[in-house]
Scaffold this motif. Sequence first.
Motif, short mmCIF file in Angstrom:
data_model
loop_
_atom_site.label_atom_id
_atom_site.label_comp_id
_atom_site.label_asym_id
_atom_site.label_seq_id
_atom_site.Cartn_x
_atom_site.Cartn_y
_atom_site.Cartn_z
N LYS A 1 0.84 -1.19 0.00
CA LYS A 1 0.00 0.00 0.00
C LYS A 1 0.88 1.24 0.00
CE LYS A 1 -3.82 -2.25 2.44
NZ LYS A 1 -4.72 -2.20 3.62
N LEU A 2 0.33 2.30 -0.60
CA LEU A 2 1.10 3.53 -0.72
C LEU A 2 1.12 4.32 0.57
CD1 LEU A 2 -0.09 4.64 -4.26
CD2 LEU A 2 2.07 3.58 -3.65
N VAL A 3 0.05 4.22 1.36
CA VAL A 3 0.00 4.90 2.65
C VAL A 3 -0.45 3.90 3.70
CG1 VAL A 3 -0.41 7.22 1.77
CG2 VAL A 3 -2.34 5.70 2.15
N LEU A 4 -0.15 4.19 4.94
CA LEU A 4 -0.40 3.24 6.02
C LEU A 4 -1.88 3.05 6.29
CD1 LEU A 4 1.18 1.49 8.01
CD2 LEU A 4 1.08 3.38 9.64
N PHE A 5 -2.70 4.10 6.03
CA PHE A 5 -4.12 4.01 6.37
C PHE A 5 -4.99 3.71 5.15
CE2 PHE A 5 -2.64 8.39 6.08
CZ PHE A 5 -3.42 8.91 5.08
N GLN A 6 -4.42 3.09 4.14
CA GLN A 6 -5.20 2.71 2.96
C GLN A 6 -6.00 1.45 3.27
OE1 GLN A 6 -2.76 2.46 -0.47
NE2 GLN A 6 -4.45 2.44 -1.92
N VAL A 7 -7.31 1.48 3.02
CA VAL A 7 -8.20 0.37 3.38
C VAL A 7 -9.09 0.05 2.19
CG1 VAL A 7 -8.22 0.84 5.85
CG2 VAL A 7 -9.85 1.99 4.35
N THR A 8 -9.87 -1.03 2.33
CA THR A 8 -10.83 -1.44 1.31
C THR A 8 -12.14 -1.80 1.99
OG1 THR A 8 -9.05 -2.31 -0.08
CG2 THR A 8 -11.28 -3.06 -0.56
N TYR A 9 -13.22 -1.20 1.52
CA TYR A 9 -14.55 -1.49 2.07
C TYR A 9 -15.34 -2.29 1.04
CZ TYR A 9 -13.48 2.10 5.54
OH TYR A 9 -12.91 2.82 6.55
N ASP A 10 -15.91 -3.42 1.48
CA ASP A 10 -16.69 -4.27 0.59
C ASP A 10 -18.14 -4.40 1.05
OD1 ASP A 10 -16.27 -5.72 2.88
OD2 ASP A 10 -15.19 -7.37 1.90
N ARG A 11 -18.55 -3.62 2.05
CA ARG A 11 -19.91 -3.67 2.56
C ARG A 11 -20.64 -2.41 2.16
NH1 ARG A 11 -19.34 -4.46 8.28
NH2 ARG A 11 -18.64 -6.53 7.67
N ASP A 12 -21.92 -2.55 1.84
CA ASP A 12 -22.71 -1.43 1.38
C ASP A 12 -23.24 -0.63 2.55
OD1 ASP A 12 -23.88 0.27 -0.36
OD2 ASP A 12 -25.00 -1.26 -1.47
N MET B 1 -0.34 9.35 14.30
CA MET B 1 -1.64 9.70 13.74
C MET B 1 -1.98 8.87 12.51
SD MET B 1 -1.96 13.83 14.26
CE MET B 1 -0.27 14.13 13.84
N THR B 2 -1.00 8.59 11.66
CA THR B 2 -1.29 7.75 10.50
C THR B 2 -1.66 6.34 10.93
OG1 THR B 2 1.09 7.29 10.31
CG2 THR B 2 0.20 9.08 8.98
N GLU B 3 -1.02 5.84 11.98
CA GLU B 3 -1.37 4.52 12.51
C GLU B 3 -2.75 4.53 13.13
OE1 GLU B 3 0.40 1.14 15.60
OE2 GLU B 3 1.52 2.98 15.17
N SER B 4 -3.10 5.63 13.81
CA SER B 4 -4.44 5.71 14.39
C SER B 4 -5.50 5.76 13.29
CB SER B 4 -4.55 6.95 15.28
OG SER B 4 -4.51 8.14 14.51
N LEU B 5 -5.20 6.42 12.17
CA LEU B 5 -6.14 6.41 11.05
C LEU B 5 -6.32 4.99 10.52
CD1 LEU B 5 -5.09 9.59 9.02
CD2 LEU B 5 -7.26 9.21 10.16
N ALA B 6 -5.22 4.26 10.39
CA ALA B 6 -5.32 2.88 9.91
C ALA B 6 -6.17 2.03 10.84
CB ALA B 6 -3.92 2.29 9.77
N VAL B 7 -6.04 2.28 12.15
CA VAL B 7 -6.83 1.52 13.13
C VAL B 7 -8.29 1.89 13.07
CG1 VAL B 7 -7.21 1.20 15.60
CG2 VAL B 7 -4.88 1.11 14.68
N LEU B 8 -8.59 3.17 13.00
CA LEU B 8 -9.97 3.62 13.05
C LEU B 8 -10.72 3.33 11.75
CD1 LEU B 8 -9.38 7.06 14.82
CD2 LEU B 8 -10.39 5.01 15.82
N PHE B 9 -10.01 3.25 10.63
CA PHE B 9 -10.66 2.97 9.35
C PHE B 9 -11.04 1.50 9.19
CE2 PHE B 9 -8.80 6.70 6.67
CZ PHE B 9 -9.56 7.58 7.42
N ARG B 10 -10.41 0.60 9.93
CA ARG B 10 -10.60 -0.83 9.68
C ARG B 10 -12.01 -1.29 10.03
NH1 ARG B 10 -5.31 -2.83 12.92
NH2 ARG B 10 -3.71 -1.87 11.59
N GLU B 11 -12.43 -2.35 9.33
CA GLU B 11 -13.66 -3.04 9.69
C GLU B 11 -13.35 -4.06 10.79
OE1 GLU B 11 -15.54 -4.79 6.36
OE2 GLU B 11 -15.56 -2.96 5.16
#
Length: 768
Positions: A288-299, A366-376
């Motif tokens: 991934k290009l940034v630490l907080f990059q995520v993927t959402y598959d739920r509507d 902060m970037t790590e906290s974004l990665a944590v908070l964005f996760r499912e």
Amino acid sequence: MEDFTTIDWIEDAIVERNRRLRIARDVHESQRGPNGKITSRWLWSQARRAFEAAQTWLIVSVVGALIGVNAAVISIVTEWLSDMKMGYCYDGWWLNEQFCCWEVESTEESPCDTWHPWSTVSAVRWFVYVLFAGLFAFVAAHLVRSVAKYAAGSGISEIKCIIAGFVMHGFLGFWTFVVKSLTLPLVIASGLSVGKEGPSVHLACTIANLVASLFKRFSRSHGRMRDVLTAASAAGVAVAFGSPIGGVLFSIEEMSPTFSIRTMWRSFLCALVATVTLSAMNPFRTGKLVLFQVTYDRDWHFFEMMFFVILGIFGGLYGAIVIKFNMQFAAFRRKHLANHAVAEAVVLACLTAMIGYFNRFLRIDMTESLAVLFRECESGGDYENLCQTSVQWPMVNSLFLATVIRIGLVIISYGSKVPAGIFVPSMAIGASFGRMVGIIVKAINREYPTSGIFAFCTPDVPCITPGTYAFLGAAAALSGVMRLTVTVVVIMFELTGALNYILPTMIVLLVTKAVGDMLGVRGIADEAIRFNGYPFLEKNDHFYDVPVSYVMRRDLHTLAADSLTLEQLETFLDSTSVNGFPIVASAGSSTLVGHIGRKELVHALDSCRRYVHLPRDARCVFVPSPNEEVDPLWSAVGVDDSDEPVLYATAVPGVIRLWPWVNQTPVTVSPRLPLEIVMQLFKRMGPRVILVEEYGALVGLCTVKDVLHLSPEELDTPRLSASWTRQGGFDGALEEMRGGLDGALESVVGRLREWQWAAQGWWRGRGR
């Protein structure tokens, strides 16, 4: 303002036009020989033409690659320094915790065997954490103060001014690049509530300036340099967020004052090369290009719109609050802390570390906290029981405290004399608030699953995804503080790749924009420009029904066309400090024949002295004689450093021909022209000065500074376009509210007294 040199874009365009015409003429003169024979001169001209055509794209590509390398190195060093506050790797001191514990299960409480915390005692670990934070901040602030003062701050405000036509010498220099590259990881690792995305744009532009300056074609053309800087700003955002298209839109929406398809393509190429380079280096080893990059598959569900609106309102209010109080603290910093920049940075870092250590979301990067908070929650996102129902309300309290505390820390930290951005801090604040809202909505759903609003939820499938609320909250906060819309939508889409979340993101940002517009909020970069007094015309500056004669300068320093000697001209230059001189037909006349800048005039005299001896009584001529044959390429301003115009200008003994450096077609307007139209001329055409003529006679001139010095208080209220900010912003609103409340209270008290007197009269009457 005096630190800036204004670029006259019209003169720069004329210079570039003359260069192109000279090259075309040289190519035309070097055609093939008889019967189409190929000559060496023809081959050289064709090679020169091909190199000129490919040079810009080559430079943009090289700049993009260097920006990608710089961003990857900064990311790697930042991660290592951030983890150093907590411990060290036994297998290699240069490894951060992630690489030290590669493919080994570990947590903060029970790390892997090769990762050694500084101590097992909580108090000692807290002390070491604070000590490293203060040490990092001290080194960074000291380097900035002693080596490169322009390395401080975000840099976006200054880059906007530079692209608009104002050059700050040294702001894009080599030492600024070196110091900012060294200190940015230290500042982020210190834990200060600042980000690296804004400084990434500054670093990208310094790289572009250093590379492009090596080529003469760019170093002497401000227009070409502006294109490269705009492209570099796009690449800076692209590597910060892993969003090449978002970076291009950022350069158009925020940085570039004029839209150009040519510049857009160059920005796209630069951002693409930078992103590909960053991806190839893979600094996080996650693909991934940034630490907080995520993927959402739920509507998402339509009933969630009401909660998305809440996030949008929060984003607008957050932007207004942070911008308002940050500007007030900036004024306090300028007045009381200007000579204590290093101490201020150390105190802020230690204060942030001491407070943040005890909150799970403030302690980590902060970037790590974004990665944590964005996760499912269903895909390994249960960080410290973030997804556990049994601790959902303590988690809500922790997220609320993290939001409030970080808002305060951002207000006092952004603008300190260290490299400091506000993109990721704002996103972290919005993400913590959004995750809090998501947890609350999920708790309501769990408590009342059969309620009407949850009727659309599919049974046995999670209905609410708190991570998406964090994602939307981050977008709202970023949009609220930067006042960006389309750029943020594209950045967030490129971060998630979830096409089905574009509509919620757009709705949230539209609500954020509506709240910001209602409160009259400008972006924090525009507010910083105004606070620092930079000469920059904003898009929404309007003065209705005010003629240009209201602001024009009437006390002019003019030069006669052909009656001054060199000695008189030098004396005149020494006695004045203005940056340009209108040229009139003769002494005492007001007939305008041209305009010459001080810089061009001094350069012309110095160039002439290098080739011929100039007697003190030599006559200075600023216009060609009527019977003089003039090369069209030298008939207007646009002379470069070649020998031909210099020798041509000094060919006649006793006469110094300076007219090749004179702008013989300056922009002129009538004194009755509305100031609003004059401002549009400054924005769209970019002249350094606009001369004011009335019936062919010179009566004044106007510059951007003259427009900016016009305060709203000098105008009548009906003439000034009303806006929240010009009416006093929050202060004005509070005064109006206070006045209204005072009036209402006086009215109520008066009415109560009347009732009291009436009741007393009735009682006395009844007593009788």
